[in-house]
Design a protein around this motif. Structure first.
Motif, PDB file in Angstrom:
ATOM      1  N   LYS A   2     -25.628  -0.499  -4.685  1.00  0.00           N
ATOM      2  CA  LYS A   2     -26.752   0.444  -4.744  1.00  0.00           C
ATOM      3  C   LYS A   2     -26.384   1.783  -4.134  1.00  0.00           C
ATOM      4  O   LYS A   2     -26.676   2.841  -4.693  1.00  0.00           O
ATOM      5  N   ASN A   3     -25.736   1.762  -2.976  1.00  0.00           N
ATOM      6  CA  ASN A   3     -25.353   3.015  -2.319  1.00  0.00           C
ATOM      7  C   ASN A   3     -24.432   3.849  -3.203  1.00  0.00           C
ATOM      8  O   ASN A   3     -24.554   5.081  -3.273  1.00  0.00           O
ATOM      9  N   CYS A   4     -23.506   3.182  -3.872  1.00  0.00           N
ATOM     10  CA  CYS A   4     -22.586   3.901  -4.752  1.00  0.00           C
ATOM     11  C   CYS A   4     -23.318   4.475  -5.963  1.00  0.00           C
ATOM     12  O   CYS A   4     -23.021   5.598  -6.418  1.00  0.00           O
ATOM     13  N   ASN A   5     -24.274   3.721  -6.496  1.00  0.00           N
ATOM     14  CA  ASN A   5     -25.054   4.229  -7.625  1.00  0.00           C
ATOM     15  C   ASN A   5     -25.884   5.454  -7.228  1.00  0.00           C
ATOM     16  O   ASN A   5     -26.037   6.399  -8.003  1.00  0.00           O
ATOM     17  N   VAL A   6     -26.439   5.416  -6.019  1.00  0.00           N
ATOM     18  CA  VAL A   6     -27.192   6.573  -5.520  1.00  0.00           C
ATOM     19  C   VAL A   6     -26.278   7.791  -5.439  1.00  0.00           C
ATOM     20  O   VAL A   6     -26.665   8.912  -5.827  1.00  0.00           O
ATOM     21  N   LEU A   7     -25.070   7.589  -4.936  1.00  0.00           N
ATOM     22  CA  LEU A   7     -24.133   8.708  -4.833  1.00  0.00           C
ATOM     23  C   LEU A   7     -23.804   9.271  -6.213  1.00  0.00           C
ATOM     24  O   LEU A   7     -23.799  10.488  -6.416  1.00  0.00           O
ATOM     25  N   LEU A   8     -23.518   8.400  -7.172  1.00  0.00           N
ATOM     26  CA  LEU A   8     -23.117   8.876  -8.492  1.00  0.00           C
ATOM     27  C   LEU A   8     -24.242   9.656  -9.163  1.00  0.00           C
ATOM     28  O   LEU A   8     -24.001  10.682  -9.820  1.00  0.00           O
ATOM     29  N   GLU A   9     -25.484   9.204  -8.999  1.00  0.00           N
ATOM     30  CA  GLU A   9     -26.602   9.965  -9.546  1.00  0.00           C
ATOM     31  C   GLU A   9     -26.795  11.280  -8.786  1.00  0.00           C
ATOM     32  O   GLU A   9     -27.088  12.320  -9.380  1.00  0.00           O
ATOM     33  N   GLY A  10     -26.612  11.234  -7.468  1.00  0.00           N
ATOM     34  CA  GLY A  10     -26.711  12.454  -6.675  1.00  0.00           C
ATOM     35  C   GLY A  10     -25.651  13.466  -7.057  1.00  0.00           C
ATOM     36  O   GLY A  10     -25.896  14.681  -7.069  1.00  0.00           O
ATOM     37  N   ALA A  11     -24.442  12.981  -7.375  1.00  0.00           N
ATOM     38  CA  ALA A  11     -23.366  13.880  -7.780  1.00  0.00           C
ATOM     39  C   ALA A  11     -23.704  14.561  -9.097  1.00  0.00           C
ATOM     40  O   ALA A  11     -23.430  15.764  -9.279  1.00  0.00           O
ATOM     41  N   ASP A  12     -24.314  13.798 -10.015  1.00  0.00           N
ATOM     42  CA  ASP A  12     -24.703  14.402 -11.291  1.00  0.00           C
ATOM     43  C   ASP A  12     -25.788  15.462 -11.086  1.00  0.00           C
ATOM     44  O   ASP A  12     -25.749  16.543 -11.699  1.00  0.00           O
ATOM     45  N   LEU A  13     -26.768  15.150 -10.220  1.00  0.00           N
ATOM     46  CA  LEU A  13     -27.833  16.116  -9.952  1.00  0.00           C
ATOM     47  C   LEU A  13     -27.265  17.383  -9.321  1.00  0.00           C
ATOM     48  O   LEU A  13     -27.619  18.500  -9.728  1.00  0.00           O
ATOM     49  N   PHE A  14     -26.390  17.214  -8.335  1.00  0.00           N
ATOM     50  CA  PHE A  14     -25.790  18.376  -7.670  1.00  0.00           C
ATOM     51  C   PHE A  14     -24.998  19.214  -8.660  1.00  0.00           C
ATOM     52  O   PHE A  14     -25.086  20.451  -8.672  1.00  0.00           O
ATOM     53  N   THR A  15     -24.234  18.543  -9.523  1.00  0.00           N
ATOM     54  CA  THR A  15     -23.418  19.266 -10.495  1.00  0.00           C
ATOM     55  C   THR A  15     -24.290  20.057 -11.470  1.00  0.00           C
ATOM     56  O   THR A  15     -23.985  21.212 -11.808  1.00  0.00           O
TER      57      THR A  15
END
Length: 597
Positions: A113-126
């Motif tokens: 879950k933590n990794c999935n949150v990061l990957l979605e956060g990275a897409d949002l930031f990008t």
């Protein structure tokens, strides 16, 4: 793991990403996905729990290795019998209600879950905040998350997937549920078990992406513990071996071997497993969990501090001779619940039997009895033979990396003076061995004196593992010569020979005799070397299950202190059950329990 990411970025930012009147922002106990993370520091803060989750008390922070895995594979013998779940691990007879089965499931999926949150956060930031100059850093952050998600799924699949069922009922058996995004509804949070094929495909895809995104990155300073492209390639090669894709494994692991990583010397290997700082993050390390001896004012991982250390050493610490020089008053350098199972001493080729105590010929009555002036000592003749065994090659030298020998090795229970190691008070008298665990234990201080807190980095993936996985891939692709050579490289290092030249202790074939006396390992150098080299590192249990060695292991060890009947084996034990908490709360897996449970 990386030191800076735990200290400077330890806590998740849970509210909105800007300072406003509280009435104008969303819930403060959840991510605001509309505007967070909006900076690279914010994105790194979301990456932090992907790493720090590894230190959870239910994983490498405390319970997973000493209570679950080391008991299951009988690296240890546990005197404590007040925990039914712990006892069932030693009996290799777990149930869906087992505490440690449930904990590992929860913590590993929390990591996903933590990794999935990061990957979605990275897409949002990008999409909304990143400058072009930020994109290389975003790629590195995503690469780490892909690796860590793959690692969590690797452990989940090896423990709970039906991969190791001896006679599966279908070609494509059940793996674990797949979550490759963050659920936003109850329905999305309840996934059925996927197929093992799909789980391994996700693991392999994640590692391929990690290797690409991290390509060429070298971490230094406080970032030293972050994962790299070489770590991703190594774990990918391991995944290929575990799924019997040996041709792909051979190619990938060959790349890792050619990366510049390699085996360290025997003395370095021996030092790193007791926490000598100079040996941390060395050439052999691929994926290493950074541990510091700072309890942050509390009880290790239970202190409430995000950067708090592990406390595994409480369970399997060494035992020191009593201050009065007697074994009867010996003390553990922690709780002292476990020692090395004595059958492991024999498996390393130790054939001297046990020892007797005799009057100390050098006892000074005027000084009175003490730890350095005991009235009784190990029989000097026996001790001389024990010391000779350390240098004459009749015993596998890795025994002395893995365990501590009473009266021959020393520890410092007070952090200042060195006491002889003792047999523990529950294993004394004629015919007892009483060796303590050395690997990952506190030898420089009683763990209770410093927090309590461990100070030994955990090796989750290292080059010796890679060499032996490569040997396995070679053996299964018609290349016995290279298989034998890489097995011998690992053995040569242990005996102090140059690893790339033939030596007197080389195995002559893949069926040559080993130090082990039991049928599983006696004439199988690959099996023996993986057991001897990776002892008590959380690897052997996975090998036992994938190679179906359960009946032989139970017959060899025979008994455990916290098991009231002789050890036996049921083939259901090659796979842990899906926890009852999961089958009760997720109707989609309610009828997908593993066979036999």
């Amino acid at each position: 793991m990386t030191k800076r990411i735990y200290t400077a970025l330890a806590l998740l930012v849970l509210g909105a990403g800007c300072a406003k009147d509280p009435s104008l922002v969303g819930p403060t106990n959840a991510y605001s996905t509309s505007n967070y993370p909006s900076t690279l520091d914010g994105l790194n803060s979301v990456l932090a729990p992907c790493y720090s989750n590894l230190r959870d008390p239910g994983l490498f922070g405390f319970h997973f290795l000493p209570k679950a895995i080391s008991n299951s594979e009988h690296a240890v013998n546990s005197i404590y019998n007040g925990d039914a779940s712990w006892n069932d691990m030693a009996a290799v007879n777990v149930s869906p209600t087992n505490e440690y089965v449930n904990e590992a499931w929860q913590v590993l999926f929390t990591g996903v879950k933590n990794c999935n949150v990061l990957l979605e956060g990275a897409d949002l930031f990008t999409q909304h905040y990143a400058k072009s100059s930020d994109l290389p850093t975003v790629a590195l952050i995503k690469g780490q998350a892909y690796f860590l998600r793959a690692y969590y799924y690797f452990e989940l699949e090896c423990l709970y997937g039906e991969d190791n069922v001896p006679s599966p009922s279908a070609t494509d058996t059940l793996g674990v549920p797949i979550f490759n995004g963050v659920p936003t509804t109850l329905a999305q949070s309840q996934q059925p078990r996927s197929s093992i094929k799909n789980v391994w495909a996700l693991i392999e895809s994640d590692l391929q992406q990690a290797a690409t995104l991290l390509k060429g990155q070298v971490w230094t300073g406080n970032d030293e513990g972050r994962v790299t492209d070489v770590a991703a390639e190594a774990l990918l090669g391991k995944a290929y071996v575990f799924t019997k894709n040996y041709a792909a494994a051979k190619t990938m692991l060959s790349t890792v071997i050619g990366s510049g990583k390699g085996l360290v010397g025997y003395d370095t290997l021996r030092g790193e497993f007791i926490g000598i700082t100079a040996y941390k993050f060395n050439r052999e390390s691929l994926f290493e969990l950074n541990i510091d001896q700072n309890s942050y004012g509390g009880y290790g991982v239970y202190s409430g501090a995000a950067n708090s250390t592990t406390i595994m050493g409480l369970i399997w610490p060494p035992w020191a001779l009593g201050s009065d020089g007697t074994e009867g008053n010996c003390t553990p350098m922690g709780y002292g619940n476990e020692i090395a199972h004595w059958k492991n001493v024999l498996r390393y080729g130790y054939k001297l039997g046990t020892y007797n105590l005799v009057a100390n010929p050098n006892y000074n009555a005027a000084k009175g009895p003490s730890y350095n002036n005991p009235q009784e000592v190990m029989d000097p003749v026996y001790k001389a033979a024990a010391l000779a065994a350390r240098t004459n090659g009749t015993v596998d030298p890795r025994l002395y990396i893995s365990m501590l020998q009473p009266w021959v090795d020393s520890v410092s229970p007070d952090g200042q003076h060195w006491y002889p190691v003792s047999r523990p008070n529950f294993e004394q008298g004629a015919g007892t061995y009483g060796w303590s665990i050395r690997k990952y234990t506190p030898v420089f201080n009683n763990i209770n004196n410093v927090g309590p807190a461990d100070d030994v980095n955990l090796h989750l993936l290292r080059m010796a593992d890679v060499y032996l996985l490569y040997a396995e891939a070679c053996a299964n692709t018609g290349d016995p010569s290279d298989a034998l050579e890489y097995i011998n490289k690992v053995k040569r290092r242990a005996y102090g020979y140059p690893i790339n030249s033939a030596s007197p202790i080389d195995y002559a074939s893949l069926t040559a005799a080993t130090m082990a006396p039991d049928p599983s390992l006696a004439n199988n150098p690959l099996y023996y070397e993986r057991w001897a080299e990776l002892f008590n590192e959380g690897q052997w249990w996975l090998d036992v299950c994938r190679w179906h060695l359960g009946p032989n292991e139970a017959a060899y060890y025979g008994s455990a202190y916290n098991v009231t009947t002789p050890l036996s084996w049921s083939d259901k034990s090659y796979v842990w059950p899906i926890p009852l908490n999961e089958t009760n709360s997720n109707p989609l897996v309610a009828n997908q329990q593993n066979p036999g449970y």
